[in-house]
Design an enzyme around this catalytic site. Structure first.
Site, PDB file in Angstrom:
ATOM      1  N   ASP A 206       0.806  -1.203  -0.077  1.00 34.11           N
ATOM      2  CA  ASP A 206       0.227  -0.133   0.031  1.00 34.11           C
ATOM      3  C   ASP A 206       0.681   1.158  -0.015  1.00 34.11           C
ATOM      4  OD1 ASP A 206      -2.777   0.980   0.340  1.00 34.11           O
ATOM      5  OD2 ASP A 206      -1.777   1.835   2.437  1.00 34.11           O
ATOM      6  N   HIS A 323     -10.212  -1.205  -5.965  1.00 36.11           N
ATOM      7  CA  HIS A 323     -11.102  -0.861  -4.888  1.00 36.11           C
ATOM      8  C   HIS A 323     -11.175   0.718  -4.748  1.00 36.11           C
ATOM      9  CE1 HIS A 323      -7.168  -0.979  -3.313  1.00 36.11           C
ATOM     10  NE2 HIS A 323      -7.701  -0.521  -2.111  1.00 36.11           N
TER      11      HIS A 323
HETATM   12  C1  GLC Z   1      -4.505   2.944  -0.834  1.00 33.99           C
HETATM   13  C2  GLC Z   1      -5.399   1.981  -0.871  1.00 33.99           C
HETATM   14  C3  GLC Z   1      -6.865   2.594  -0.332  1.00 33.99           C
HETATM   15  C4  GLC Z   1      -6.596   3.348   1.148  1.00 33.99           C
HETATM   16  C5  GLC Z   1      -5.232   4.207   1.405  1.00 33.99           C
HETATM   17  C6  GLC Z   1      -4.775   4.295   2.858  1.00 33.99           C
HETATM   18  O1  GLC Z   1      -4.477   3.887  -1.657  1.00 33.99           O
HETATM   19  O2  GLC Z   1      -5.601   1.395  -2.026  1.00 33.99           O
HETATM   20  O3  GLC Z   1      -8.016   1.853  -0.199  1.00 33.99           O
HETATM   21  O4  GLC Z   1      -7.701   4.114   1.352  1.00 33.99           O
HETATM   22  O5  GLC Z   1      -4.089   3.630   0.510  1.00 33.99           O
HETATM   23  O6  GLC Z   1      -4.218   3.156   3.064  1.00 33.99           O
END
Ligand code: GLC
Length: 520
Positions: A206, A323
C-alpha cells in the site's frame, strides 16, 4: 528472463468485505472466499483459471478506512474470521495451484494500534518516534502538506494532550509511521516475516511510493511545472532503500515470493526507478495506463513508453480497476468490456483482474443514507453477484453495501453456460494464455493500424500471436501482416476458429481479436 508464476500468471483482486459472506452478518469473510475458490480455478476451463489472488486487508481494524487502518498486523479481524480460517484459505488456494498475496500497509497504522496509543501517551514515550510529530507553526499545522483524501484537508492533526501535531496522509485515524526510524523498518520486516512464515506468496504494498517524507518537514512548492520543483512528501529518493530492504526479506525465503507496489507516480521516468536494479519490488502498478480515456492511441502511447523505459529485467503489469477507482466499464461503457478484457489479458505483462470484472459488474449508485466510505469509493466495492437469488448469493443477511439493480441478470450463474457471456470470454482468454508462450511471456511490438485501432504482436519461441483492438463503434479494416491465419479468439465467440487473410482483417465495432498466423 526466468519464467516465474508472477510474470506468467493472472492475478485476481478480492476485496474481502464484498466477495462472499459465510455467517450472515452482511460482510464478506475469509471462509466465504474459501467456499468460492472453485469459481476462480478448479483446474478446468469451466472456471476462470486465475493463478493468484491479492487479498485487500483483513487484519484487525476499527474499519475507519475498511481495513487500511490496521490495529494489529498479525491477526485477522473477527469480521473476517480468524488466523485458522486464513490458514485454511491459504491451504485450499495452494491445493488448487492458486498463489495468495496479502496487502501490506506499511505507511500508517490505525490510531488504535498499540504503537500509536503508546506514542501519543507522552512526548518521551519510547514509541513516540514511531510516528511523525511536530510543533505547531504560527498556531496552526507545521506545514502545508495535504492528505490524499480531499475531505480531510491538512495532513496534520493536533494531539491536544501532548501539544504537537501528528502526520497522516489519509484519515486522522491513520497516523503515518516514521520511516526514518530504523525500528519502524525492523518492525514492518517482522510483519512481513510473520505472513511469509505462514506461507503467503507475497504482498501488495500500500502507498509504496509515499512512506518517507522530507525529514525537515519543508513546505511543498505552491506551484509545479512538469513536476518541478518536486514535492517533499512523495516519491523521495530515500524510498528506494526501503524497497531494497523488503526485497531482501522476500529473497530470504524460497518459493519465489514477490511484491507489487502501489506506486502513485504518473511520470513513467520516475516510476521506472521502482524496478531498481532488479533489487526492489518485482512489480508495480502503472496508474497512467488505468487513467487513460478510451482512445486507442492513448493506450498505445502509454504501453510504448513503458516498453521503452523498462530495463530488460523488469516486467510490466496492467490493471483497469481496483477498490479505489470507478470500475473500468463504468468509465468506458459496458459494450467495451470485452475488448478491454482482450487488451488486459494479451499485453506483455501480468494482468490484475478486479473481482466482478469478469461478469461486467458496474459501479453501483449508492443512496446518500448508505454511503459509508470517506472518499466516495462505495460504488466499486459492492457485493459480488453470484446468482439471481435475493442478495445475489452474497449473504443471507443485510449486505453492507447495496447490490446492483441488475444483479438478477448480471451474475456468475447466468453467465456460466452462455458462450457469448463476458465470463465466458474471460475464461477463454485466460485458458488461451495458459496454452500460449507468446501471450504469457512473448515480446511486444506495435503494429501500425488505422486510427481507433490498437494492434500489436507478441512472440516467443517461434510462436506468434497478433492482437487487434477496435476502440471504435464502426467496423475497421487492419493489416496485421501477410499470409493466412486463424482467429484464436474474438470478443464475438462465433468467430473463433475463422480463417483469415492477415492482409485484411475486418474488425467489428468494439471487437477485440487474437489471431494466430499459420506457420509456413
Ligand atoms: C491505498 C489503498 C486505499 C487506502 C489508502 C490508505 O491507496 O488502496 O484503499 O484508502 O491506501 O491506506
Amino acid at each position: 528472463m526466468r519464467a516465474t508464476w508472477w510474470r506468467e500468471g493472472v492475478f485476481y483482486q478480492i476485496y474481502p468485505r464484498s466477495f462472499q459472506d459465510s455467517n450472515g452478518d452482511g460482510v464478506g469473510d475469509l471462509a466465504g472466499i474459501t467456499a468460492r475458490l472453485d469459481h476462480l480455478n478448479d483446474g478446468t476451463p469451466g472456471s476462470l483459471g486465475i493463478d493468484a489472488i491479492w487479498l485487500s486487508p483483513f487484519y484487525r481494524s476499527p474499519m475507519a478506512d475498511f481495513g487500511y487502518d490496521v490495529s494489529d498486523y498479525r491477526d485477522v479481524d473477527p469480521t473476517f474470521g480468524s488466523l485458522r480460517e486464513f490458514d485454511r484459505l491459504l491451504a485450499e488456494a495452494h491445493r488448487r495451484g492458486i498463489r495468495v498475496i496479502v496487502d501490506l500497509v506499511p505507511g500508517h497504522t490505525s490510531d488504535r494500534h498499540p504503537w500509536f496509543l503508546a506514542a501519543r501517551s507522552s512526548r518521551t514515550d519510547p514509541k513516540r518516534d514511531f510516528y511523525v510529530w511536530a510543533n505547531p507553526r504560527r498556531g496552526g499545522p507545521p506545514n502545508n502538506w495535504r492528505a490524499v483524501f480531499k475531505r480531510v484537508g491538512s495532513a496534520w492533526t493536533l494531539d491536544e494532550r501532548t501539544g504537537q501535531y501528528y502526520l497522516h496522509h489519509f484519515l486522522p485515524e491513520q497516523p503515518d509511521l516514521n520511516w526514518w526510524n530504523r525500528e519502524v523498518r525492523a518492525a514492518i520486516d517482522d510483519v512481513m516475516r510473520f505472513w511469509l512464515d505462514r506461507g503467503v506468496d507475497g504482498f501488495r504494498v500500500d502507498v509504496a511510493s509515499g512512506l518517507i517524507r522530507d525529514e525537515r518537514l519543508r513546505d511543498n512548492p505552491r506551484f509545479q511545472l512538469l513536476g518541478r520543483p518536486r514535492r517533499r512528501n512523495w516519491d523521495l529518493d530515500e524510498v528506494h532503500e526501503i524497497h531494497r530492504g523488503w526485497r531482501k526479506v522476500l529473497d530470504s525465503y524460497d518459493g519465489d515470493r514477490m511484491a507489487v507496489g502501489e506506486i502513485g507516480v504518473r511520470n513513467l521516468r520516475r516510476h521506472v526507478r521502482y524496478y531498481g536494479n532488479d533489487d526492489e519490488l518485482q512489480l508495480s502498478f502503472n496508474f497512467r495506463f488505468l487513467e487513460q480515456p478510451w482512445i486507442a492511441q492513448r493506450f498505445r502511447a502509454v504501453v510504448e513508453e513503458w516498453e521503452r523505459l523498462l530495463p530488460a529485467h523488469a516486467w510490466p503489469d496492467y490493471t483497469l480497476s481496483n477498490h479505489d477507482r470507478s470500475r473500468a466499464i463504468s468509465r468506458y461503457d459496458p459494450e467495451r468490456a470485452g475488448v478491454a478484457a482482450v487488451m488486459l489479458l494479451t499485453l506483455r505483462g501480468t494482468p490484475f483482474i478486479y473481482y466482478g470484472e469478469e461478469i461486467g459488474m458496474t459501479d453501483v449508485p449508492i443512496p446518500a443514507e448508505r454511503v459509508v466510505d470517506v472518499d466516495g469509493r462505495d460504488p466499486e466495492r459492492t457485493p459480488m453477484q453470484w446468482d439471481a437469488s435475493a442478495n445475489a448469493g452474497f449473504t443471507n443477511g443485510h449486505p453492507w453495501l447495496p447490490l446492483a439493480a441488475d444483479h438478477t441478470k448480471r451474475n456468475v450463474a447466468a453467465q456460466r453456460d452462455d458462450p457469448a457471456s463476458l465470463f465466458s470470454l474471460y475464461r477463454r482468454l485466460i485458458w488461451l494464455r495458459k496454452s500460449s508462450p507468446a501471450l504469457r511471456r512473448g515480446s511486444y511490438r506495435t503494429i501500425a493500424a488505422p486510427r481507433g485501432v490498437f494492434a500489436f504482436a507478441r512472440q516467443a519461441e517461434g510462436e506468434r500471436a497478433l492482437i487487434a483492438l477496435n476502440f471504435t463503434k464502426s467496423a475497421q479494416v487492419v493489416t496485421l501482416g501477410t499470409g493466412d491465419a486463424t482467429v484464436a479468439l474474438s470478443t464475438d465467440h462465433a468467430r473463433d476458429g475463422e480463417p483469415l487473410a492477415l492482409a485484411s482483417v475486418e474488425l467489428r465495432p468494439d471487437e477485440g481479436i487474437v489471431v494466430e498466423p499459420s506457420r509456413r
